[in-house]
Motif scaffolding. Structure first.
Motif, PDB file in Angstrom:
ATOM      1  N   UNK A 101      69.135 -53.245  11.032  1.00 45.12           N
ATOM      2  CA  UNK A 101      69.012 -53.633  12.442  1.00 45.12           C
ATOM      3  C   UNK A 101      69.720 -54.969  12.700  1.00 45.12           C
ATOM      4  N   UNK A 102      69.492 -55.932  11.833  1.00 42.59           N
ATOM      5  CA  UNK A 102      70.110 -57.247  12.018  1.00 42.59           C
ATOM      6  C   UNK A 102      71.628 -57.185  11.879  1.00 42.59           C
ATOM      7  N   UNK A 103      72.120 -56.387  10.930  1.00 41.81           N
ATOM      8  CA  UNK A 103      73.566 -56.280  10.726  1.00 41.81           C
ATOM      9  C   UNK A 103      74.249 -55.732  11.979  1.00 41.81           C
ATOM     10  N   UNK A 104      73.727 -54.647  12.517  1.00 33.98           N
ATOM     11  CA  UNK A 104      74.357 -54.060  13.714  1.00 33.98           C
ATOM     12  C   UNK A 104      74.185 -54.988  14.907  1.00 33.98           C
ATOM     13  N   UNK A 105      73.038 -55.648  14.984  1.00 32.26           N
ATOM     14  CA  UNK A 105      72.835 -56.606  16.070  1.00 32.26           C
ATOM     15  C   UNK A 105      73.872 -57.721  16.020  1.00 32.26           C
ATOM     16  N   UNK A 106      74.174 -58.209  14.816  1.00 33.49           N
ATOM     17  CA  UNK A 106      75.180 -59.276  14.681  1.00 33.49           C
ATOM     18  C   UNK A 106      76.574 -58.775  15.031  1.00 33.49           C
ATOM     19  N   UNK A 107      76.886 -57.526  14.668  1.00 30.09           N
ATOM     20  CA  UNK A 107      78.204 -56.980  15.021  1.00 30.09           C
ATOM     21  C   UNK A 107      78.356 -56.913  16.526  1.00 30.09           C
ATOM     22  N   UNK A 108      77.321 -56.476  17.222  1.00 30.90           N
ATOM     23  CA  UNK A 108      77.376 -56.405  18.690  1.00 30.90           C
ATOM     24  C   UNK A 108      77.534 -57.801  19.298  1.00 30.90           C
ATOM     25  N   UNK A 109      76.814 -58.766  18.731  1.00 27.37           N
ATOM     26  CA  UNK A 109      76.949 -60.142  19.245  1.00 27.37           C
ATOM     27  C   UNK A 109      78.362 -60.674  19.040  1.00 27.37           C
ATOM     28  N   UNK A 110      78.959 -60.371  17.885  1.00 27.88           N
ATOM     29  CA  UNK A 110      80.324 -60.833  17.630  1.00 27.88           C
ATOM     30  C   UNK A 110      81.311 -60.219  18.628  1.00 27.88           C
ATOM     31  N   UNK A 111      81.107 -58.954  18.960  1.00 29.65           N
ATOM     32  CA  UNK A 111      82.010 -58.317  19.940  1.00 29.65           C
ATOM     33  C   UNK A 111      81.847 -58.968  21.298  1.00 29.65           C
ATOM     34  N   UNK A 112      80.607 -59.240  21.694  1.00 31.70           N
ATOM     35  CA  UNK A 112      80.347 -59.816  23.023  1.00 31.70           C
ATOM     36  C   UNK A 112      80.914 -61.228  23.116  1.00 31.70           C
ATOM     37  N   UNK A 162      68.460 -53.400  20.964  1.00 34.74           N
ATOM     38  CA  UNK A 162      68.649 -54.304  19.833  1.00 34.74           C
ATOM     39  C   UNK A 162      68.109 -55.690  20.149  1.00 34.74           C
ATOM     40  N   UNK A 163      67.009 -55.717  20.884  1.00 31.41           N
ATOM     41  CA  UNK A 163      66.310 -56.964  21.150  1.00 31.41           C
ATOM     42  C   UNK A 163      65.588 -57.428  19.895  1.00 31.41           C
ATOM     43  N   UNK A 166      92.562 -52.775  27.351  1.00 32.14           N
ATOM     44  CA  UNK A 166      91.828 -53.960  26.936  1.00 32.14           C
ATOM     45  C   UNK A 166      91.047 -54.568  28.095  1.00 32.14           C
ATOM     46  N   UNK A 167      91.632 -54.533  29.283  1.00 33.00           N
ATOM     47  CA  UNK A 167      90.957 -55.102  30.453  1.00 33.00           C
ATOM     48  C   UNK A 167      89.681 -54.315  30.759  1.00 33.00           C
ATOM     49  N   UNK A 168      89.734 -53.010  30.633  1.00 38.53           N
ATOM     50  CA  UNK A 168      88.566 -52.170  30.914  1.00 38.53           C
ATOM     51  C   UNK A 168      87.448 -52.435  29.905  1.00 38.53           C
ATOM     52  N   UNK A 169      87.792 -52.454  28.624  1.00 40.36           N
ATOM     53  CA  UNK A 169      86.754 -52.672  27.601  1.00 40.36           C
ATOM     54  C   UNK A 169      86.125 -54.052  27.747  1.00 40.36           C
ATOM     55  N   UNK A 170      86.937 -55.064  28.085  1.00 36.14           N
ATOM     56  CA  UNK A 170      86.379 -56.402  28.256  1.00 36.14           C
ATOM     57  C   UNK A 170      85.441 -56.457  29.452  1.00 36.14           C
ATOM     58  N   UNK A 171      85.802 -55.779  30.518  1.00 36.10           N
ATOM     59  CA  UNK A 171      84.988 -55.829  31.725  1.00 36.10           C
ATOM     60  C   UNK A 171      83.702 -55.014  31.605  1.00 36.10           C
ATOM     61  N   UNK A 172      83.812 -53.801  31.111  1.00 31.04           N
ATOM     62  CA  UNK A 172      82.665 -52.881  31.138  1.00 31.04           C
ATOM     63  C   UNK A 172      81.868 -52.894  29.824  1.00 31.04           C
ATOM     64  N   UNK A 173      82.565 -52.927  28.677  1.00 29.06           N
ATOM     65  CA  UNK A 173      81.840 -52.827  27.410  1.00 29.06           C
ATOM     66  C   UNK A 173      81.114 -54.115  27.066  1.00 29.06           C
ATOM     67  N   UNK A 174      81.624 -55.250  27.500  1.00 32.22           N
ATOM     68  CA  UNK A 174      80.895 -56.494  27.271  1.00 32.22           C
ATOM     69  C   UNK A 174      79.560 -56.458  28.022  1.00 32.22           C
ATOM     70  N   UNK A 175      79.608 -55.985  29.247  1.00 29.12           N
ATOM     71  CA  UNK A 175      78.362 -55.839  30.020  1.00 29.12           C
ATOM     72  C   UNK A 175      77.426 -54.812  29.366  1.00 29.12           C
ATOM     73  N   UNK A 176      78.005 -53.719  28.878  1.00 26.20           N
ATOM     74  CA  UNK A 176      77.203 -52.683  28.221  1.00 26.20           C
ATOM     75  C   UNK A 176      76.525 -53.216  26.971  1.00 26.20           C
ATOM     76  N   UNK A 177      77.273 -53.929  26.120  1.00 25.72           N
ATOM     77  CA  UNK A 177      76.695 -54.424  24.871  1.00 25.72           C
ATOM     78  C   UNK A 177      75.648 -55.501  25.123  1.00 25.72           C
ATOM     79  N   UNK A 178      75.829 -56.304  26.155  1.00 24.28           N
ATOM     80  CA  UNK A 178      74.798 -57.289  26.510  1.00 24.28           C
ATOM     81  C   UNK A 178      73.503 -56.591  26.904  1.00 24.28           C
ATOM     82  N   UNK A 179      73.649 -55.517  27.644  1.00 24.04           N
ATOM     83  CA  UNK A 179      72.462 -54.742  28.039  1.00 24.04           C
ATOM     84  C   UNK A 179      71.767 -54.125  26.826  1.00 24.04           C
TER      85      UNK A 179
END
Length: 1293
Positions: A385-396, A523-524, A504-517
């Motif tokens: 859980x922590x490993x995947x959580x950190x990967x998502x944080x790094x992407x965001x 992954x809280x 790249x513009x689409x992934x930055x705009x939409x996927x960053x918001x998705x991963x934060x959610x």
């Protein structure tokens, strides 16, 4: 054996020990031996007849051990059958040479000198496997004697000194049903667990907890070889081995080693032998350092010249890691003087006769084998859980979310190569410089190796995936996890619709918001485990790594079941997860109950149906379809008894909820499970019980002298009555009631304990909201006390759903429950209540009826006081019953009689004590009600009970008709009252005017009108003058008594006459005859055995609720988990024959009849003969039809020939006439041209011939023209036509 038999010689101890070492035969170790710290071992020399104790200091250390004590036994040699060792207490089951009886003793090795105790118990001729000894965790000794049906308990603390016999402190009775007397029963102990083996052709194992003396679990084996076998590696008759965590049980049954799950009793695998092997014997469950737990077994050869072969196998999948015995044997553990422990420590005798401790199996040798089946690290833990959580944080945290660059990383035994493509990313696995098949992936945003570089995490634009190395995959890797939520799915769909390539513009705009959610939710930090995967594969594909991941992870499965009630997951995902568990036999046995509970609460009808169908399917499976391979894994659906006994409780524990929410499903289950063969039944037996006879499993209860005397008297009386009756035996078959635990009262303390444990686990692993919901559900479940008592008040459409039209099946399962309850406790309570009520009736009758000169006032007062005491007690029970179910209480008419029968005598008694007088009407009513209530006690007997059921049932059925009749009577009573009442003193309806008058007459019959005698009128002179008496008069008319109208003349009162005629015709003639017809119909509806049984069952419920003490409701022998019953084979054959021949109609579903049951009742041969006879009859009918068809064809051919001849003659005449006409016209010139007509042979017009012969078919036409009869008058025409047939054919076409 006594103290004089012991010879302790301290000075010569070294010599004795040396002699003992030269001939050690056996090593005794304790079942409670720990794999850490100190322990104690005993060796035995048969030649020297001596025992030596060895103190092993720190079992983890290798090396030779030193002897502790030497004990010389009696000079004669001993034959030790079994043993038990606990610390320094050794118990032996032995016999002296040339003696047949075995004895049991206890040797206290702590005392100086050692103490020998004979064990006091009832001796009997020893039969191998009928005795077993063992120690409880507190050191108390247990001796089990199947011969005497006894368990003896001996205290080892503070034992007396200088005595020869150790007396038992407690005894327990092993109560074995008479139906199992013909079965072979053997016993074995492992720590505090007692195992009873019930063998005939199959084997059933009952596991008892000797600390609580109750039945824990049962195991059923499909092995049906009726032979006895025990390996030389164990001296006990039956061998039982449990693993360290007590989740697996290995048992040697005949030639097989069977491995069961101790969690649910399911048979997991079966270790059999090939044609060269005599059998397999389990030695020990061994856990290696890498965590793999295997079973060490020894395979014995048939011939003594061949060496036995040891093997170390995977208990869950024995065929995965053992393909050849010789490859995997361990030559250093192949004799009976070597003992191996659960943590792979070995005790053995070295060349000098010393006890040595070392490692058991060569772990390096078995490491490669165990690694093949050792499961990888679970991904459902906090580290993943922590490993995947950190990967998502790094992407965001990146400014722009871009796809990964091409790379090559090391993974397991090869490399992972990442490549870019315009429309996707490509993953390749490289091994030995060879690229395997590529794997296409959506654009990858990040990746990382986790869990010791064993798992590859990929996060792409579509989902999160975790890959593992897979040698069997063409790509070299396989996905073991994939997840995305609904928002991710929508975002990916939008990405594909709006972009032809990577944006790249689409992934930055939409996927960053998705991963934060996602980081805020799934992954809280408050969560501990990764979300469960999304099932996208076909529901039929349950063998891939994604599903296998769940099979091997308890936390994931528990969470999967818990999330079934979550509203955040869509229904299709829930359904796929549920079906995934349902279709996997092992997981379904573990989590099927929870799945069913959630499905019922959430109204998931499809899932409920799938669960019930799977349970019914398990009953339909054939038991005897196992083959004998070297090591086999069992498909649990093939082991009918073992698997079925696990699944049946699923229905019982949810019985009431299913009745309420899904009555059709419960009807299907009840109907299909009407006749299920008992696991104990593998042959037809004989019994003196000529009807249904119920019983339960073997149970253990503490010995009670009163019970023993009562049983002795009862058995003597039964033997005497049977000898006097000379009752003949009948053949019977045993069945099982498919509603386990339906009669059990829930123990609130036990439920709360289980609930606390479950809630603690839920709190540790799941969300707090889910934990709260689960706690509420558990609290609600605790409110249920007894399922059976609630079920009996369900609608009769459910209760009697499996009753057939001709009553071949008479409620057998429910009748067995009622019969069992009645025979165990119901009749005792009922007859006691009846006796007390009889005393109550006699006291009241004597006090109220006897004359004053027959009894004193003091005696009368005493009788009335006794009446009040008994009546008040009965009345209190009635009030309590009313509080239990008020609705049902007031709907039962019998309860009104009960209340009246108790309350009126009490009121009468109080009146006497206060006023010293008795109201006659009150005494009369109370005597009538008491008599009627006394008569109601007879309804418990079948011959009387059916009549009472008819009385009450018919009354309920015809009550609407009686209401209609009442209103008709009231109407006519009002009409007669209106026209015949007296309105004044002078009207004709005045009673004085209707009274009889008498006149005086002279001797010459002259009447004197001056003097009249008038008979004074009575209240009955004009019954219609008062409305209540008018009702009574009209009621009398129904019975045919019209005397109430005799005071009026029909001629002078036409309206009265009309009312009388219409009333007698419509009511007396029409309605009463209709009423008689309705009574006949209602009687036939209630003249059934099930109505009587239902009445009897509700009487037993009253006993349980009102008269039984609460602690008695938890007696296992009264309220067992399983109930069995015997039925005469003739009744079973009648039922099966009726079903097969469609001679009976069930209301809903037909009962499932297993192949084993058909084989037992030998109906297959009969059915085959019937089928063969039907085939012969059909063949004869076909032959007859063929002969008839042939005859018809012959008649048709003859008819066609006759018609052809007649048609030919007719055509001949027509042609001849036409030719004559044509010949006459040949020489006549044409009127227009003046040229003569052409001859006949020159005419070739098709219409000409068809107009003459009216024939459309050319073959018929030419066949007609070939008739020789035609040639007489027109040779030239016919000849020309015959000669040129082909040309004519073409022209006609």
């Amino acid at each position: 054996m006594s103290n004089e038999e012991v010879k302790v010689s301290i000075p010569s101890e070294t010599e004795d020990i040396k002699k003992h070492k030269e001939s050690i035969d056996r090593i005794f170790v304790s079942q409670y031996m720990n794999d850490t710290g100190d322990t104690y071992v005993v060796t035995y020399s048969k030649e020297d007849n001596s025992i030596v104790g060895w103190s092993v200091h720190n079992i983890e250390n290798d090396g030779q051990q030193q002897p502790d004590e030497f004990y010389k036994l009696k000079e004669e040699s001993y034959k030790i059958e079994s043993f038990a060792l606990y610390k320094k207490f050794l118990s032996l089951c032995y016999c002296v040479k040339d003696e047949s009886n075995y004895k049991q003793c206890l040797i206290d090795l702590n005392s100086k000198p050692p103490q020998f105790f004979e064990l006091e118990h009832s001796y009997s001729n020893y039969v191998r496997g009928r005795y077993t000894i063992g120690f409880l965790p507190n050191g108390d000794l247990i001796l089990v004697s199947i011969c005497n049906h006894k368990i003896y308990k001996y205290l080892t603390n503070n034992m007396p000194k200088n005595i020869a016999t150790l007396k038992y402190s407690e005894t327990y009775d092993i109560e074995i049903p008479k139906s199992l007397y013909d079965q072979s029963i053997y016993c074995s102990m492992y720590q505090e667990k007692l195992f009873l083996f019930i063998q005939n052709r199959k084997t059933s194992i009952l596991q008892f907890d000797l600390l609580k003396m109750n039945l824990d679990r049962r195991y059923d084996s499909p092995i049906n070889w009726n032979s006895l076998y025990s390996s030389k590696f164990r001296y006990e008759f039956t061998i039982v081995i449990m693993n360290k965590n007590r989740t697996l049980l290995a048992v040697e049954i005949l030639y097989y080693t069977c491995i069961f799950s101790m969690e649910n009793g399911r048979l997991i695998s079966n270790l059999s032998s090939d044609i060269f092997m005599a059998g397999t014997t389990p030695i020990e469950f061994i856990t290696l350092k890498n965590g793999f737990e295997g079973l060490f077994v020894v395979c014995s050869k048939y011939h003594r010249l061949f060496k036995s072969i040891p093997a170390f196998i995977n208990p869950y999948r024995p065929s995965e890691n053992v393909s050849n015995f010789e490859e995997n044997n361990s030559n250093d553990i192949d004799n009976s003087n070597a003992i191996i422990t659960k943590l792979n420590r070995k005790f053995f005798i070295d060349g000098d006769g010393n006890i040595c401790v070392t490692n058991g199996l060569d772990e390096d040798k078995f490491q490669q084998i165990s690694n093949k089946i050792t499961y990888r690290n679970s991904i459902y833990d906090s580290s993943t859980f922590k490993e995947i959580q950190n990967i998502l944080k790094e992407i965001v945290e990146k400014e722009e979310i871009d796809r990964v660059e091409p790379a090559k990383i090391q993974f397991e035994d090869g490399n992972i190569i990442f490549e870019k493509d315009e429309n996707r990313d490509i993953i390749k696995f490289e091994i030995n410089n060879i690229n395997l098949a590529p794997r296409n992936n959506p654009y990858i945003l990040s990746y990382k190796l986790i869990n010791n570089q064993q798992d590859l995490v990929l996060i792409n634009v579509e989902k999160i995936e975790i890959f593992i190395r897979d040698e069997n995959s063409i790509t070299g890797i396989t996905s073991r996890y994939q997840w995305y939520n609904n928002k991710w799915e929508d975002t990916y769909a939008k990405f594909r619709n709006e972009n032809l390539g990577f944006n790249k513009h689409f992934t930055t705009q939409y996927y960053k918001q998705l991963f934060n959610n996602i980081l805020d939710n799934e992954f809280n930090d408050s969560n501990f485990l990764i979300p469960l995967p999304r099932f996208e594969l076909s529901l039929d594909d349950f063998n891939n790594s994604l599903f296998n991941e769940f099979r091997n992870n308890t936390k994931a499965l528990s969470r999967l079941v818990l999330e079934m009630s979550s509203e955040e997951i869509d229904y299709q995902q829930k359904k796929q997860r549920a079906i995934f568990i349902i279709n996997d036999a092992d997981m379904f046995s573990k989590y099927g109950l929870e799945i069913l509970k959630v499905a019922i609460n959430k109204k998931y009808e499809d899932i409920v149906k799938q669960v019930i169908d799977r349970i019914i399917k398990s009953i339909q499976s054939i038991q005897n379809n196992l083959k004998t391979y070297v090591f086999t894994e069992l498909n649990p659906s093939q082991t009918n008894c073992s698997y079925m006994m696990i699944l049946l409780p699923f229905m019982s524990l949810n019985f009431l909820e299913l009745c309420k929410n899904y009555p059709d499903f419960i009807i299907k289950y009840i109907s299909c499970t009407s006749i299920i063969l008992s696991p104990y039944c593998d042959s037809i037996t004989s019994s003196t019980n000529t009807s249904l006879h119920s019983y339960t499993d073997i149970c253990i209860k503490k010995t009670n002298l009163v019970d023993d005397y009562f049983k002795l008297i009862s058995s003597s009386f039964n033997s005497l009555t049977q000898s006097l009756r000379n009752q003949e035996e009948v053949q019977k078959i045993s069945f099982i009631v498919p509603f386990p635990k339906i009669c059990v009262y829930k123990d609130r303390t036990e439920n709360n304990h289980k609930k606390d444990n479950y809630n603690q686990e839920a709190k540790n692993n799941y969300k707090k909201d889910d934990y709260k919901d689960n706690s509420k559900k558990n609290d609600q479940n605790d409110n249920q006390i007894n399922i059976w008592n609630e079920f009996l008040y369900k609608p009769k459409s459910i209760l009697f759903c499996n009753i057939d039209s001709l009553h071949f099946y008479n409620w057998w399962n429910f009748a067995a429950i009622i019969d069992f309850k009645w025979r165990t406790f119901g009749r005792i309570y009922y007859y006691s209540i009846w006796f007390l009520y009889t005393v109550f009736c006699i006291c009241y009758a004597l006090a109220s009826i006897l004359e004053p000169n027959s009894i004193t006032n003091i005696q009368r007062n005493s009788l009335f006081i006794i009446t009040i005491i008994f009546g008040s007690k009965f009345l209190i029970f009635e009030i309590l019953q009313c509080f239990w179910k008020p609705k049902y209480y007031f709907n039962d008419p019998w309860n009104y009689f009960d209340i009246s029968a108790y309350s009126l005598p009490i009121a009468t008694s109080i009146c006497w004590l206060i006023n010293k007088s008795l109201p006659p009407w009150l005494v009369a009513l109370s005597i009538i009600l008491l008599s009627f209530k006394f008569l109601l006690f007879f309804r418990i007997f079948k011959s009387y009970g059916i009549y009472f059921a008819i009385i009450l049932g018919v009354a309920k059925t015809v009550s609407p008709f009686l209401v209609i009749l009442l209103f008709i009577i009231i109407g006519y009573a009002q009409a007669f009252h209106f026209i015949l009442r007296s309105t004044n003193n002078n009207d004709a309806n005045n009673p004085w005017n209707l009274a009889s008058r008498y006149y005086f007459a002279s001797s010459n019959k002259i009447i004197n009108n001056t003097t009249t005698l008038v008979q004074p009128p009575t209240p009955n002179t004009n019954l219609f003058d008062w409305f209540p008496t008018s009702l009574f008069a009209v009621y009398n008319m129904i019975t045919g008594d019209s005397g109430s109208l005799s005071s009026w003349t029909y001629q002078e009162n036409p309206l009265m006459t009309l009312l009388l005629v219409t009333f007698t015709f419509f009511t007396v003639i029409y309605l009463l005859n209709l009423f008689i017809g309705l009574l006949n119909i209602a009687i036939s509806d209630y003249n059934k055995e099930e109505e009587y049984l239902l009445q009897k069952a509700r009487i037993i419920i009253e006993i349980e609720l009102l008269y039984m003490f609460p602690y008695l409701k938890h007696k296992k022998e009264w309220f067992p988990d399983w109930i069995y019953y015997d039925m005469p084979i003739t009744e079973v054959r009648k039922l099966i024959n009726a079903i097969d021949n469609d001679r009976t109609v069930f209301n809903y579903y037909l009962p499932v009849i297993s192949a084993d049951l058909r084989n037992l009742v030998a109906l297959d041969d009969i059915k085959e003969k019937q089928i063969k006879k039907q085939i012969d009859e059909l063949e004869q009918q076909i032959n007859n039809f063929q002969q008839q068809i042939y005859n018809l064809q012959q008649q048709t051919n003859e008819f066609q020939q006759q018609m052809s001849l007649q048609l030919g003659v007719l055509i001949q005449q027509m042609v001849a006439q036409q030719m004559i006409v044509q010949n006459q016209q040949i020489d006549i010139p044409n009127q227009q041209t003046g040229v003569p007509n052409q001859p006949m042979q020159q005419i070739r017009n098709k219409d000409f011939f068809l107009s003459i012969f009216k024939v459309r078919d050319k073959d018929i036409f030419f066949s007609i023209l070939r008739l020789e009869n035609i040639k007489d008058q027109s040779d030239y025409t016919i000849d020309s036509i015959s000669t040129n047939r082909d040309s004519y054919s073409n022209s006609l076409i």
